[in-house]
Design an enzyme around this catalytic site. Structure first.
Site, PDB file in Angstrom:
ATOM      1  N   ASN A   1      -2.051 -10.693   8.468  1.00 42.65           N
ATOM      2  CA  ASN A   1      -3.005  -9.614   8.617  1.00 42.65           C
ATOM      3  C   ASN A   1      -4.325 -10.022   7.974  1.00 42.65           C
ATOM      4  OD1 ASN A   1      -3.803  -6.658   9.022  1.00 42.65           O
ATOM      5  ND2 ASN A   1      -4.250  -6.994   6.853  1.00 42.65           N
ATOM      6  N   GLU A   2      -5.376 -10.095   8.773  1.00 36.06           N
ATOM      7  CA  GLU A   2      -6.724 -10.303   8.254  1.00 36.06           C
ATOM      8  C   GLU A   2      -6.836 -11.450   7.260  1.00 36.06           C
ATOM      9  OE1 GLU A   2      -8.554  -6.765   6.820  1.00 36.06           O
ATOM     10  OE2 GLU A   2      -8.175  -5.618   8.621  1.00 36.06           O
TER      11      GLU A   2
ATOM     12  N   TRP B   1      -5.077   3.233  11.689  1.00 34.54           N
ATOM     13  CA  TRP B   1      -4.903   3.005  10.263  1.00 34.54           C
ATOM     14  C   TRP B   1      -5.356   4.273   9.562  1.00 34.54           C
ATOM     15  CZ3 TRP B   1      -2.437  -0.576   7.485  1.00 34.54           C
ATOM     16  CH2 TRP B   1      -2.554  -0.457   6.093  1.00 34.54           C
TER      17      TRP B   1
ATOM     18  N   GLU C   1      -5.559   1.908  -1.495  1.00 36.75           N
ATOM     19  CA  GLU C   1      -6.627   1.166  -0.821  1.00 36.75           C
ATOM     20  C   GLU C   1      -7.123   0.019  -1.718  1.00 36.75           C
ATOM     21  OE1 GLU C   1      -7.542   0.911   2.178  1.00 36.75           O
ATOM     22  OE2 GLU C   1      -9.412  -0.187   1.934  1.00 36.75           O
ATOM     23  N   TRP C   2      -6.211  -0.885  -2.032  1.00 36.09           N
ATOM     24  CA  TRP C   2      -6.541  -2.140  -2.703  1.00 36.09           C
ATOM     25  C   TRP C   2      -7.396  -1.930  -3.954  1.00 36.09           C
ATOM     26  CZ3 TRP C   2      -2.884  -4.928  -0.936  1.00 36.09           C
ATOM     27  CH2 TRP C   2      -2.481  -4.783   0.396  1.00 36.09           C
TER      28      TRP C   2
ATOM     29  N   PHE D   1      -7.214   7.157   4.049  1.00 35.72           N
ATOM     30  CA  PHE D   1      -7.275   6.709   5.441  1.00 35.72           C
ATOM     31  C   PHE D   1      -6.198   7.354   6.313  1.00 35.72           C
ATOM     32  CE2 PHE D   1      -9.842   3.147   3.877  1.00 35.72           C
ATOM     33  CZ  PHE D   1     -10.601   2.768   4.976  1.00 35.72           C
TER      34      PHE D   1
ATOM     35  N   HIS E   1       0.920  -9.263   4.654  1.00 37.54           N
ATOM     36  CA  HIS E   1      -0.190  -8.339   4.448  1.00 37.54           C
ATOM     37  C   HIS E   1      -0.551  -8.385   2.957  1.00 37.54           C
ATOM     38  CE1 HIS E   1      -2.291  -4.708   6.422  1.00 37.54           C
ATOM     39  NE2 HIS E   1      -2.882  -4.911   5.262  1.00 37.54           N
TER      40      HIS E   1
ATOM     41  N   ASN F   1      -8.231  -5.882  14.129  1.00 37.90           N
ATOM     42  CA  ASN F   1      -8.526  -4.734  13.261  1.00 37.90           C
ATOM     43  C   ASN F   1     -10.029  -4.532  13.258  1.00 37.90           C
ATOM     44  OD1 ASN F   1      -5.828  -4.792  12.669  1.00 37.90           O
ATOM     45  ND2 ASN F   1      -6.067  -5.368  10.518  1.00 37.90           N
TER      46      ASN F   1
ATOM     47  N   TYR G   1     -13.343  -1.760  12.176  1.00 40.84           N
ATOM     48  CA  TYR G   1     -13.749  -0.559  11.446  1.00 40.84           C
ATOM     49  C   TYR G   1     -15.209  -0.175  11.603  1.00 40.84           C
ATOM     50  CZ  TYR G   1      -9.187  -0.467   9.209  1.00 40.84           C
ATOM     51  OH  TYR G   1      -7.842  -0.381   8.988  1.00 40.84           O
TER      52      TYR G   1
ATOM     53  N   GLN H   1       0.804  -1.222   0.000  1.00 45.62           N
ATOM     54  CA  GLN H   1       0.000   0.000   0.000  1.00 45.62           C
ATOM     55  C   GLN H   1       0.839   1.274   0.000  1.00 45.62           C
ATOM     56  OE1 GLN H   1      -2.691  -1.654   3.328  1.00 45.62           O
ATOM     57  NE2 GLN H   1      -4.121  -0.500   2.085  1.00 45.62           N
TER      58      GLN H   1
ATOM     59  N   GLU I   1      -5.407  -2.076  13.992  1.00 46.35           N
ATOM     60  CA  GLU I   1      -5.928  -1.092  13.031  1.00 46.35           C
ATOM     61  C   GLU I   1      -7.294  -0.598  13.484  1.00 46.35           C
ATOM     62  OE1 GLU I   1      -6.270  -2.384   8.924  1.00 46.35           O
ATOM     63  OE2 GLU I   1      -4.307  -3.339   9.017  1.00 46.35           O
TER      64      GLU I   1
ATOM     65  N   ARG J   1       3.683  -0.027  13.081  1.00 47.75           N
ATOM     66  CA  ARG J   1       3.416  -1.356  12.539  1.00 47.75           C
ATOM     67  C   ARG J   1       3.497  -1.288  11.017  1.00 47.75           C
ATOM     68  NH1 ARG J   1      -2.186  -3.788  11.073  1.00 47.75           N
ATOM     69  NH2 ARG J   1      -1.491  -5.811  10.348  1.00 47.75           N
TER      70      ARG J   1
END
Ligand code: GCO
Length: 471
Positions: free
Chosen positions: A162-163, A421, A428-429, A437, A117, A299, A301, A20, A375, A73
């Protein structure tokens, strides 16, 4: 106004991820990752340049220091370390992370490192089908060993994944993320998740046997979840159905990965509803998994209301339902309350959901090394620099969520750290650079960095180790 004080050793920081922010996609001997391939084929933007952090890391670390941030991180790009996902370490890739880690430490900033990630070496996708291939498990173990050996003298907190929920659901179910695979019945989703868990356990085992005794660091995993609030209903039976549905939604998000790690196997509800699509662990694998995280990385949101999918007639009160879980296994429908504020992602702002989720995690897992919020944050539409630096929406968001975290801590949630985050606006992907963000603005034409109001907010939280809550 009430001042909410945090424990003296509470860890504050910000987070980023390699693909990212780094850019420099073809420098330093880096191999291709599945995100290079996927972003070129299916996204509005690529991470070719991103925030150019690969070249600007010193400037970025200085900025972090000037904001008083003491923890950071970031993730290591696997294809920088192993361009094809196997074999000896690429010296140039290792040198970059040596330099970054040394720079952080020289500026009084403690690194926390994520191994995965989402930027899987493309060669592992091409040759083995990525996380669908069992071969990726020993490959990840080999990669993790190289990282522990190279950086473990200075890195004392490791996150394996991560996730993994996103890797599996978005990468092998809906196809929204790399490698863009889809699975109508979810079989690929559960298979890729199984391999992520085995790879996590293998890496932790290597760390504990070969490195932890001398390096004395901690290792864990980072999982993501929304809070799922059951829709209320005056009929007791329907209310109970909604409660069960909300619980299922949380199990399919968190329990899927956390239950094997803290309890030794998948949740019974998943086993019952997924049948043979959910692979089984051998006894040996269960032993390796159970206890394989020194702490829980979380994480978070957003939140939703959830109703049992069978009780469909209530949906109309709540506007358009968001995606009803995946593949129907959860039999729950997530609903957004029309009165909730939304971020630029369309995600609802619900600080009390964070408080409930933290308490849920504490009750179900009681992680010995505590919970680290790795996050939390929000996207804000910031078309100009002027708009960006007055990000009052983000300040209110972060303040509300941190205050909710404090409330959870007062009720027994063992939260030890919080990472916003993100440090920088970034890639952003599948949405490219359209979603911002960062607590620091990035001008992608000039690569200029400008701290936003939220950066000053975080500075003052770190300095005072407290937040203010208007009651
Ligand atoms: C994630 C992510 C980030 C995203 C963030 C916002 O782990 O989902 O770590 O990469 O940018 O969550 O969607």
């Amino acid at each position: 106004v009430t001042t909410l004080k945090f424990p003296a050793d509470f860890v504050w920081g910000t987070a980023t991820a390699s693909y990212q922010i780094e850019g420099a996609w073809d420098e330093g001997g880096r191999g291709l990752s599945i995100w290079d391939t996927f972003s070129r084929a299916s996204c509005p933007d690529t991470g070719d340049v991103a925030c150019d952090h690969f070249h600007r890391y010193q400037e970025d670390v200085k900025l972090m220091q000037s904001l008083g941030l003491k923890n950071y991180r970031f993730s290591i790009s696997w294809p920088r370390i192993q361009p094809t996902g196997r074999g000896p370490a690429n010296a140039e890739g290792v040198a970059f992370y040596h330099a970054l880690i040394d720079c952080l430490l020289a500026h009084g900033i403690t690194p926390l490192v994520t191994l995965y990630h989402w930027d899987l070496p493309q060669a592992l996708e091409t040759e083995h089908g990525g996380w669908l291939g069992r071969e990726v498990v020993p490959a990840f173990e080999e990669y993790a060993r190289l990282c522990f050996a190279a950086f473990g003298d200075r890195v004392k907190t490791w996150l394996t994944f991560n996730e993994p929920w996103c890797t599996c659901v978005l990468g092998y179910g809906t196809g929204e993320h790399a490698p863009g695979a889809t699975s109508a019945d979810g079989a690929k989703v559960y298979l890729s998740g199984h391999h992520c868990l085995l790879a996590h356990a293998a890496a932790v085992d290597v760390y504990r046997r070969e490195f932890q005794p001398a390096q004395r660091g901690a290792i864990g995993i980072t999982l993501n979840a929304n809070w799922n609030e059951p829709l209320a209903h005056s009929d007791v039976a329907i209310a109970a159905n909604h409660r069960d549905a909300a619980e299922r939604m949380t199990l399919w998000a968190l329990g899927w990965f956390a239950d094997p790690i803290w309890k030794g196997d998948y949740p019974e509800e998943m086993r019952a509803r997924c049948g043979p699509r959910l692979p089984s662990f051998t006894e040996e694998e269960k032993v390796l998994l159970k206890g394989s995280s020194d702490f829980l990385g979380l994480n978070h949101y957003s939140s939703d209301f959830v109703q049992d999918s069978g009780d469909g007639d209530f949906i109309s009160h709540w506007g358009k339902p968001s995606k009803g879980g995946y593949f129907g296994d959860q039999h729950g429908t997530a609903l957004t309350h029309p009165a909730w504020a939304r971020t630029d992602m369309g995600w609802s702002v619900v600080p009390w959901g964070f408080e409930k989720l933290l308490l849920w995690c504490q009750r179900r897992y009681s992680p010995a090394g505590g919970i680290y919020v790795t996050e939390n944050g929000c996207a804000v539409a910031e078309p100009t620099k002027e708009a960006a630096i007055k990000d009052d929406f983000r300040v209110a968001f972060l303040n509300g969520y941190v205050a909710a975290m404090h409330q959870a801590m007062e009720q027994g949630a063992d939260v030890r750290g919080y990472f916003a985050w993100s440090f920088l606006d970034n890639f952003e992907w599948s949405l490219g650079y359209s979603k911002r963000f960062g607590i620091v603005r990035v001008d992608y034409d000039t690569q200029e960095r400008t701290p936003k109001a939220s950066a000053r907010w975080l500075s003052s939280v770190v300095a005072s180790n407290a937040v203010q809550l208007a009651r």
